[in-house]
Motif scaffolding. Sequence first.
Motif, PDB file in Angstrom:
ATOM      1  N   UNK A   1       0.855  -1.194   0.000  1.00 29.02           N
ATOM      2  CA  UNK A   1       0.000   0.000   0.000  1.00 29.02           C
ATOM      3  C   UNK A   1       0.892   1.245   0.000  1.00 29.02           C
ATOM      4  N   UNK A   2       0.555   2.168  -0.878  1.00 28.73           N
ATOM      5  CA  UNK A   2       1.259   3.448  -0.868  1.00 28.73           C
ATOM      6  C   UNK A   2       0.699   4.310   0.246  1.00 28.73           C
ATOM      7  N   UNK A   3       1.502   4.553   1.275  1.00 28.73           N
ATOM      8  CA  UNK A   3       1.036   5.373   2.395  1.00 28.73           C
ATOM      9  C   UNK A   3       1.112   6.838   1.999  1.00 28.73           C
ATOM     10  N   UNK A   4       2.266   7.234   1.459  1.00 30.30           N
ATOM     11  CA  UNK A   4       2.414   8.572   0.871  1.00 30.30           C
ATOM     12  C   UNK A   4       3.194   8.416  -0.439  1.00 30.30           C
ATOM     13  N   UNK A   5       3.010   9.363  -1.337  1.00 34.37           N
ATOM     14  CA  UNK A   5       3.750   9.366  -2.596  1.00 34.37           C
ATOM     15  C   UNK A   5       4.801  10.459  -2.536  1.00 34.37           C
TER      16      UNK A   5
ATOM     17  N   UNK B   1       9.721  17.078   6.653  1.00 37.15           N
ATOM     18  CA  UNK B   1       9.369  17.664   5.370  1.00 37.15           C
ATOM     19  C   UNK B   1       9.969  16.919   4.187  1.00 37.15           C
ATOM     20  N   UNK B   2      10.199  15.627   4.357  1.00 35.81           N
ATOM     21  CA  UNK B   2      10.755  14.822   3.266  1.00 35.81           C
ATOM     22  C   UNK B   2       9.606  14.281   2.419  1.00 35.81           C
ATOM     23  N   UNK B   3       9.732  14.433   1.119  1.00 35.27           N
ATOM     24  CA  UNK B   3       8.719  13.895   0.209  1.00 35.27           C
ATOM     25  C   UNK B   3       9.008  12.424  -0.014  1.00 35.27           C
ATOM     26  N   UNK B   4       8.472  11.598   0.853  1.00 35.64           N
ATOM     27  CA  UNK B   4       8.836  10.180   0.820  1.00 35.64           C
ATOM     28  C   UNK B   4       7.764   9.332   0.147  1.00 35.64           C
ATOM     29  N   UNK B   5       8.218   8.314  -0.530  1.00 28.76           N
ATOM     30  CA  UNK B   5       7.355   7.280  -1.097  1.00 28.76           C
ATOM     31  C   UNK B   5       7.324   6.165  -0.051  1.00 28.76           C
ATOM     32  N   UNK B   6       6.326   6.183   0.800  1.00 31.59           N
ATOM     33  CA  UNK B   6       6.292   5.178   1.879  1.00 31.59           C
ATOM     34  C   UNK B   6       5.435   3.995   1.444  1.00 31.59           C
ATOM     35  N   UNK B   7       6.039   2.821   1.449  1.00 30.41           N
ATOM     36  CA  UNK B   7       5.299   1.610   1.091  1.00 30.41           C
ATOM     37  C   UNK B   7       5.053   0.780   2.343  1.00 30.41           C
ATOM     38  N   UNK B   8       3.787   0.543   2.641  1.00 27.13           N
ATOM     39  CA  UNK B   8       3.417  -0.409   3.685  1.00 27.13           C
ATOM     40  C   UNK B   8       3.339  -1.775   2.993  1.00 27.13           C
ATOM     41  N   UNK B   9       4.279  -2.635   3.282  1.00 22.20           N
ATOM     42  CA  UNK B   9       4.391  -3.884   2.499  1.00 22.20           C
ATOM     43  C   UNK B   9       3.177  -4.803   2.682  1.00 22.20           C
TER      44      UNK B   9
ATOM     45  N   UNK C   1       8.032  -2.281  -5.015  1.00 23.90           N
ATOM     46  CA  UNK C   1       9.312  -1.895  -4.424  1.00 23.90           C
ATOM     47  C   UNK C   1      10.264  -1.393  -5.514  1.00 23.90           C
ATOM     48  N   UNK C   2      10.380  -2.166  -6.571  1.00 23.18           N
ATOM     49  CA  UNK C   2      11.296  -1.780  -7.663  1.00 23.18           C
ATOM     50  C   UNK C   2      10.890  -0.459  -8.286  1.00 23.18           C
ATOM     51  N   UNK C   3       9.612  -0.330  -8.525  1.00 19.67           N
ATOM     52  CA  UNK C   3       9.115   0.884  -9.170  1.00 19.67           C
ATOM     53  C   UNK C   3       9.444   2.109  -8.320  1.00 19.67           C
ATOM     54  N   UNK C   4       9.221   1.976  -7.017  1.00 18.77           N
ATOM     55  CA  UNK C   4       9.450   3.107  -6.124  1.00 18.77           C
ATOM     56  C   UNK C   4      10.940   3.450  -6.019  1.00 18.77           C
ATOM     57  N   UNK C   5      11.776   2.445  -5.811  1.00 20.70           N
ATOM     58  CA  UNK C   5      13.211   2.719  -5.618  1.00 20.70           C
ATOM     59  C   UNK C   5      13.831   3.268  -6.902  1.00 20.70           C
ATOM     60  N   UNK C   6      13.369   2.775  -8.037  1.00 20.42           N
ATOM     61  CA  UNK C   6      13.903   3.292  -9.305  1.00 20.42           C
ATOM     62  C   UNK C   6      13.507   4.754  -9.504  1.00 20.42           C
ATOM     63  N   UNK C   7      12.379   5.127  -8.908  1.00 22.15           N
ATOM     64  CA  UNK C   7      11.910   6.510  -9.005  1.00 22.15           C
ATOM     65  C   UNK C   7      12.706   7.437  -8.084  1.00 22.15           C
ATOM     66  N   UNK C   8      12.931   6.982  -6.823  1.00 25.92           N
ATOM     67  CA  UNK C   8      13.533   7.884  -5.824  1.00 25.92           C
ATOM     68  C   UNK C   8      15.054   7.759  -5.747  1.00 25.92           C
TER      69      UNK C   8
END
Lengths: 278, 352
Positions: B228-232, B256-264, B275-282
């Motif tokens: 689940x994407x908690x924040x984008x 104030x960090x713009x984090x992509x938080x994934x609740x696994x 996971x891959x999609x998010x890490x490749x983005x950030x």
Amino acid sequence: MIEMINQIYSNKGDKLKGRQLPIMYSSREHSFFSISGNLATQTPQAVGWAMASAIKRDSRIAATWVGEGSTAEGDFHSACTFATVYNAPVILNVINNQWAISSFSGFAGAERTTFAARALGYGLAGLRVDGNDPLAVYAAERWAANRARANAGPTLIEHFTYRAEGHSTSDDPSGYRSAQEREEWPLGDPVMRLKNHLIEIGEWDEDRQEALDKECVDHVKAVTKEAEKNGILGHGLHHPFKTMFEDVFEELPWHLKEQSEQAIHERETKFPEGRPNS
Amino acid sequence: MSADTKEKTVNGSGTERHLNMIEAINEALDIKLREDPDVIVMGEDVGYFGGVFRATAGLQEKHGKTRVFDTPISECGIIGVAVGMGAYGLRPVPEIQFADYIYPGLDQLISEAARLRYRSAGDYISPMTVRSPFGGGIFGGQTHSQSPEAIFTHVSGLKTVIPSTPYDAKGLLISCIEDNDPVIFFEPKRIYNGPFSGYYDKPVEPWKRFDESIVPEGHYKIPLGKARHVTQGEELTVLTYGTMVHVAEAVCREKGVEADILDLRTLVPLDIEAIEESVKKTGKCLIVHEATRTSGFGAELSALVTERCFYHLEAPVERVTGFDTPYPHSLEWAYFPGPVRIGEAIDKMMAG
């Protein structure tokens, strides 16, 4: 019979796909639960199956067998406790063959009491039978089965017997016990005892016994030959590689898909021309 | 989305039904007991009393003593009989009162439940869901606080699921019960009554103030293996689960960090795509869990991210975890991977 021998060989005809050690059968079709290989784990499972049968108001009962050595496992204690608490329709059989590989039954507590006597502490019915007397074993099992079916409670039966052979084909008992012990065991071979009894009461004779022996040996030999056409362990004829990854889960998750592809790739690297019959 | 915004949303409509995590779990069990006559619920104190955390409250009265019942204090026995019941055709949902107590049942889980389908070539299955409260932050000492999830993720044939909100808890638990494989369902007990920002000296905010506690009535499922994407956000990926989802979210917001938080949500099977999609983005990956560090699930996540996203990484993968000690009692908050530990890891990564 052929299915049993295919399983022993873990060959391509083995219904268990070559995943289990020899004789660790499973056959739902015959209400025969999968044998684990871990010790005494089956005892609470049998109680749970029996509880499920009772929950569903089914008349079927469960029976389980455990060696005297592994009654020392916590699972056996759990099984006895759950059986008595829920009055489960189950028979807990303890095969006291007096030897757990090299450890005599004293290491499971047999010097001070019997295994049947343990039933008393749990509030289970406990029986101790001559495990080498087939008719006594039959009578005890029938009594316990009827008791379970009548919802009168679980029974623990100690079968007092003797392990004449080694624990397995790789076990040599001469390393830990006298060779004479086997000869001196007083209660005799159960098959011989039944034969002698039947001859005594006029229901059987030596000629028929000899013919039956031969028939059984011939049958096992013929079926074994037939099973060997499906291969024997370590000689190529096994289930396809991809089956290694099946049945870990109901569906193949991504990590097992990747590993399955790797296994097939390794095989192609090892045998670029392919390898027939394997 | 901040907690404040959520409160406004809720107040705006005013018709949604809010449940805390216990109530959501209780409702999932109630629904499955009603829908499927093969579902049974059992465990220590779960029947007449309704469970030490009240997760099974009222279920025995409603569904009867043969469907919801108390057991002897024997985790080996509870899991062992559940294997037998599953082989018969039932769908048992045993409760282990605390995850710390699960170890006597490990052989029945690891050698039996997890491998029954495999060793019998599908002849028998073990469709049980083991529910168990886990994690610390409640002054439970070393026997009521552990997070042993990595023991189970290491076992072939077990699924491991950890919800972090009431909405997820209900939908995931229903999926687990309907799943034909054995599932370990760990309930983060610190957040049973409300999410936790990591500031233990602040009062607990009840779930009803948060959108994630809006729980629809009736049957719904959240698929296993979907994060689940908690924040984008674009700056940093945070991989986490359970209680730490909320702590990590609070720290990122504070900083104030713009984090992509994934609740696994599900550790096995893992949502590797997300996971891959998010890490490749950030290009940056922080892993946060409460469990001890060495051989923890974070090690697996770190390895996967390194193997699959190495050329997208702009900083080394960081892990924030509990320390490799037993869970302490008086020093609980020194052990807990709270805002300071997470904050420093974020600073280090953002500076790099």
